[in-house]
Design an enzyme around this catalytic site. Structure first.
Site, short mmCIF file in Angstrom:
data_model
loop_
_atom_site.label_atom_id
_atom_site.label_comp_id
_atom_site.label_asym_id
_atom_site.label_seq_id
_atom_site.Cartn_x
_atom_site.Cartn_y
_atom_site.Cartn_z
N GLU A 276 0.78 -1.23 0.00
CA GLU A 276 0.00 0.00 0.00
C GLU A 276 0.82 1.29 0.00
O GLU A 276 0.39 2.29 -0.58
CB GLU A 276 -0.93 0.01 1.23
CG GLU A 276 -2.01 -1.06 1.21
CD GLU A 276 -3.01 -0.85 0.09
OE1 GLU A 276 -3.46 0.29 -0.12
OE2 GLU A 276 -3.31 -1.83 -0.61
N SER B 133 -49.21 -26.67 40.12
CA SER B 133 -48.81 -27.23 41.41
C SER B 133 -47.34 -27.05 41.74
O SER B 133 -46.93 -27.26 42.89
CB SER B 133 -49.16 -28.72 41.46
OG SER B 133 -50.56 -28.90 41.37
#
Length: 815
Positions: free
Chosen positions: A90, A479
């Site tokens: 780059e 229950s």
């Protein structure tokens, strides 16, 4: 001579004026384009978006949340090989230019002029600093104005940051494409993982060079679509590294001969099994910190989930749901396809498929006759995300459809039917027919001493439905709420030997409402019985009488303490679990029984760290006294201070644990006894069996299961929790405790174990009866007394022994 001097003076003056005008123009341009550029503080405080990652208790990754998949890596942690590759690809003069590279501009201009008729892409001259400026602060548009701004920001960056810091920002910001769908990579750390399944430190020369080649054109260099182009560009980067003196020629030539070697990261089984868990964490993080922090803040989350326990819990729940569903027969194919003249693999491959139901596979019936059928399996996708061209054909035989209630395979499936199948491990190439269950459910597994949620499954398939039935579904516990009614009584003067009448009862609900006549599940009643019996066999009539005697306001207060309800309506029907709550809340409540009555806060997260590693949240709030000493000086050993609230007396908690053991050993959940380890728990079946529950625990592990239809309807006229929910608990505990010793429940100091007659609750003689837990100052009664019996008319109520002394409402059942 004078004329010549006059000309030079005129030229100098003109030049000075032109210079001043030019400088003014340049200054004006710079001033104009600097107006909306980021200031020094913006540059100095810039933080690139970093994804949040969630890890399980064993360190394995279970989720990532991000707009851009990025891991931030300090420049000091970036290997020199990777830096050399990017500098060569780059900006080879990065460490010497001032942010813009005049030599590079001239080179690019000359090159582009020479290639103006060659139809080549123009060569760029942006430095790494300029790319950072563009990526961070500017739009991607191609214009003279943007290039000017880019150069100005680059100069500012160079005056703000060191070269290393600029390179660090660049290497962590750049977009590097996606090796496969869903693996878009931002920054070198994420790219190394996504492309090669490696950390940056493990990259070799050709891998580093390929990643360095990607910033210019990540889509054009996709490893599967454009392999040759990708290799060409990678080799170009390797040559530049040789040219710059970073790599020796022979090493470079060897690397250039290698294939790309891309191996995209695969989704782990942990991520598949923990879909509901991960989504619940995502919601919590978003609620706590907001969406921006979640998706860009780089949080590191250590979840409480244990992947092994999660897989066990998921398997137990799925098996239970499928068991229930298949008992009701085959409902038919998902859909039917017309395969005439078509590639069945391509057709089936385009259908949506549930990704978290493995080992189930989607398939289409290709042939069906008599007692066998040939099916084509849904093609798997390769690393690029494309459908695999390989076609897998399997056989469905008669034994694979036994559960369907069809006599022959051809009666169950026809050509073109799309179905789910499961491979038969013992016979390769053979499958068993499956169907997605209509019923659903949830399971949570918790460490009862810390509240850490070790497993949570919110339904059959997260891909099918993200609705989490463990935390979002409000259902009646039935229950399974009764233990907290009885715990309230035990904590307020009752004993396990207290006698309550199990007989018909009428409750006046007020003017215009009429009488409420609750019934036991079996429609029968058994007269006076102990509290243990009432829980062990889940007696509604006994529970209502006990709740009436204790008082619903007090029961509502205990329900709030246990975290089951925030504000329970104090009416007697609520004592039977008519209020709505969640599986997660019930798990936490049962955990508080087995941990000795200490309040816990259920959590899916152990700790959260920010992007810099600082801990910003931790679940464990205990204070460590003496842990900060600089050295050992014969001081008292460090100790953890547990300041958690005591929800219930630890002796009361053990009494309930002992009673709930009886539910497993001789009550409504004897199916759980098959585990062969000390376990306790309670079944819960609601009206019309619309929901079934089982909540229970071992000494160190609590779990709660719920099963029901998302749109409530009966599971069957004879359906019970002992039949459907308890077996899921059994299967889970069988797997979770397989290699664990049979540890008994811890008996707190002060508890007295006294042998009593299980029918009368009075002291038993000899070796008969059962061992019952009593607190200090209490003991089996010396005389027979019944709670809930009334003899105001001089008669003996049904089921009360003649001569027994009835105890009216409000006495507290004290002996």
């Amino acid at each position: 001579m004078r004329f010549i001097l006059r000309i030079f003076g005129w030229l100098f003056a003109a030049g000075a004026i032109a210079f001043m005008i030019g400088a003014a123009v340049v200054g004006g341009v710079i001033w104009h384009y600097s107006q909306d550029l980021p200031d020094y503080a913006q540059l100095r405080n810039y933080e690139p978006p970093v994804m949040t990652r969630v890890h399980a208790g064993d360190g394995s990754l279970i989720a990532e949340y991000a707009r851009e998949r990025r891991l931030y890596l300090p420049i000091q942690a970036v290997p020199k090989l990777v830096v050399d590759a990017y500098i060569s690809a780059e900006d080879k003069d990065f460490y010497t230019h001032m942010g813009i590279d005049p030599k590079g501009l001239i080179r690019a201009a000359i090159s582009n002029y020479r290639n103006r008729s060659a139809n080549r892409r123009p060569q760029g001259a942006s430095t790494i600093t300029q790319q950072v400026a563009k990526n961070f602060f500017l739009s991607p548009e191609q214009s003279i104005e943007r290039k000017i701004r880019e150069a100005l920001v680059a100069l500012k960056l160079e005056s703000t940051y060191s070269k290393d810091k600029i390179l660090e920002l660049y290497l962590n910001e750049i977009y590097l494409g996606a090796p496969a769908p869903g693996l878009g990579s931002y920054g070198i750390a994420a790219a190394a993982l996504n492309y090669f399944g490696k950390s940056v430190h493990e990259l070799n020369l050709q891998e580093a060079a390929y990643l360095a080649a990607l910033p210019k054109a990540p889509s054009d260099l996709q490893p599967y679509r454009n392999t040759d182009r990708a290799i060409e560009r990678r080799n170009y980067v390797i040559d530049r590294m040789v040219e710059n003196g970073y790599v020796k020629r022979d090493v470079a030539e060897a690397a250039k001969k290698q294939p790309l070697g891309v191996n995209p990261r695969q989704v782990s089984p942990n991520q598949i099994a923990a879909g509901y868990f991960a989504e619940e964490i995502r919601r919590e993080l978003q609620d706590r910190y907001g969406e921006k922090k979640l998706l860009e803040g780089g949080l590191s989350v250590r979840a409480t989930v244990d992947p092994k326990v999660q897989l066990m819990a998921r398997k137990a729940l799925v098996d239970g749901l499928v068991r229930f569903d298949e008992a009701r027969g085959w409902r038919g194919a998902i859909q039917r396809l017309d395969l005439a003249g078509k590639d069945w693999g391509q057709v089936v491959g385009e259908l949506p498929v549930l990704g978290d139901v493995a080992p189930w596979r989607l398939a289409v019936v290709l042939e069906s006759s008599g007692d066998s059928a040939r099916l084509g399996l849904h093609p798997l996708r390769d690393n690029s995300g494309a459908l695999n061209k390989k076609r897998e054909i399997v056989t469905l035989a008669a034994d694979g459809i036994k559960w369907t209630r069809r006599a022959r395979v051809s009666q169950a499936v026809s050509v073109g039917d799309v179905v789910y199948v499961e491979p038969v491990e013992s016979r390769p190439g053979t499958v068993r027919l499956r169907q997605l269950p209509e019923v659903n459910g949830a399971i949570t597994v918790m460490d009862p001493f810390s509240g850490r949620v070790l497993a949570m499954v919110g339904g059959f398939s997260h891909d099918q439905s993200e609705f989490n039935r463990a935390t979002q579904a409000m259902r009646q516990p039935g229950s399974s709420f009764k233990p907290f009614v009885y715990s309230t009584a035990l904590d307020n003067g009752y004993t396990p030997s207290s006698i309550v009448l199990d007989a018909t009862i009428e409750i006046d609900q007020g003017p215009g409402i009429g009488m409420w006549r609750p019934e036991n599940f079996d429609g029968k009643f058994s007269g006076p019985r102990t509290l243990r019996y009432g829980i062990q066999f889940s007696k509604n009539l006994m529970t209502v009488r006990l709740a009436k005697d204790v008082g619903m306001p007090l029961i509502a207060e205990y329900a709030r303490r246990f975290g089951i309800y925030d504000d329970l309506q104090p009416v007697l029907s609520m004592a039977l679990g008519a209020g709505e709550t969640t599986v997660m809340r019930m798990s936490a409540a049962y955990s508080m029984l087995v941990n000795g009555g200490k309040r816990i806060r259920p959590t899916l997260i152990d700790r959260i760290q920010d992007r810099y590693g600082a801990t910003i949240f931790k679940h464990d709030q205990r204070v460590c006294e003496g842990c900060n000493a600089e050295k050992w000086n014969n001081q008292t050993e460090p100790r953890l201070i547990d300041n958690r609230e005591q929800v219930i007396d630890p002796l009361t908690a053990y009494q309930m644990v002992s009673i709930l053991e009886g539910v497993v050993n001789a009550g409504t959940a004897t199916v759980v006894k098959a585990v062969g380890k000390p376990l306790a728990g309670k079944t819960g079946t609601t009206n019309d069996a619309k929901d079934v529950w089982f909540c229970g625990f071992s000494p160190d592990l609590a779990a709660c299961i719920y099963m029901g239809f998302d749109k409530p309807k009966s599971l069957g006229t004879s359906a019970t929790a002992g039949q459907y929910a308890a077996p899921i608990f059994r299967d889970f505990m069988m797997a979770a405790l397989k290699d664990k010793p049979a540890t008994p429940f811890r008996v707190p100091a002060g508890i007295k174990l006294i042998r009593v007659d299980p029918k009368t609750g009075m002291r038993a003689g000899g070796e008969g009866g059962i061992l019952e837990a009593f607190k200090p100052g209490t003991a089996p009664p010396d005389s027979y007394s019944v709670i809930g019996a009334s003899a105001g008319d001089g008669t003996t109520p049904f089921g009360v022994a003649p001569g027994a002394r009835p105890i009216g409402s409000g006495t507290g059942g004290l002996y």
